[in-house]
Design an enzyme around this catalytic site. Sequence first.
Site, mmCIF file in Angstrom:
data_model
loop_
_atom_site.group_PDB
_atom_site.id
_atom_site.type_symbol
_atom_site.label_atom_id
_atom_site.label_comp_id
_atom_site.label_asym_id
_atom_site.label_seq_id
_atom_site.Cartn_x
_atom_site.Cartn_y
_atom_site.Cartn_z
ATOM 1 N N TYR A 121 0.825 -1.204 0.000
ATOM 2 C CA TYR A 121 0.000 0.000 0.000
ATOM 3 C C TYR A 121 0.864 1.262 0.000
ATOM 4 O O TYR A 121 1.982 1.244 0.497
ATOM 5 C CB TYR A 121 -0.889 0.023 1.252
ATOM 6 N N GLY B 222 -16.778 2.612 -3.462
ATOM 7 C CA GLY B 222 -17.624 3.788 -3.369
ATOM 8 C C GLY B 222 -18.869 3.743 -4.227
ATOM 9 O O GLY B 222 -19.743 4.603 -4.109
#
Length: 308
Positions: free
Chosen positions: A53, A238
């Site tokens: 990440y 989302g």
Amino acid sequence: MEYRTLGDDALQVSAICMGTMTFGEQNDEAQAHALLDRAWEAGVNFYDTAEMYPVPARAETYGATERILGTWLKRKPRDRVILATKAAGPARSLNWIRGGPSGFDERNLREAIEGSLRRLQTDYVDLYQLHWPDRNQPMFGDWRFDPDKERPTVPILAQLEALAKLVEEGKIRYVGVSNEHSWGVMQFVRLAEEHGLPRIVSIQNAYHLMNRTFEYGLEEVCFRERVGLLAYSPLAFGLLSGKYLADPQAEGRLTRFANFGQRYAKPNVQPAVEAYAQLARELGVSPGPSHSNDMHFLKIFRKVVHVQ
């Protein structure tokens, strides 16, 4: 905050885990620390990251998320934080990570955990996960197994033996898998029991209203074998928040990063999102979580940690 147990008598974790994979890309350190503080104040004790990440993964930002989480962790009582991270596996062209991970052998796993510990500024992690399987299998939007993609792989027994050494050295407390399938979970459980090696306590897989593959075989396996689900992407990048219905160019990963959301570029996604948003309107609630409808939202999506 509700708390759950991973494994038989292992980790006591908050039912909601704080994900961090935007830290260092979409969120700078100050924003990330503010989000982490808000989660902490709400009773969240479980924080998840990974050596690769932030996402999208690239050499310029490699390791930034763990470093940001590490500076925050220094301000907290370490024994009250359940910290999880993940080792990157092979076959994804991540040449800037350890020269390109070749597999979950002892050398790779040792180098991975030691790098994570340095960035996190701690001497152990509570849960260490294999980010995706060493072997060939469908994942990240693929759904069909392709035997033509077979390649050399580190045997699962060897992976467990390498993890066992890191447990014995105190670098990790418990082990888990991610993006796994039923066959893999059963192999990890069986081999651990047969050889007295660390037993996986969790699996971190995608799970939301448009991706319920966990329910097709894995749910029974995890229930019977006492392996907790850490459900990631509960809002489908989302999409299930409804924000892209109102504004297709709304700020987010899907609009900021070209081709990042290919797993959701499928014919039935848009109609499914529209139907879900309509259902939310009929119920008089927001499609995503909010202070006014958190409990209703959680009932729809299930809690983050699904355990026996």
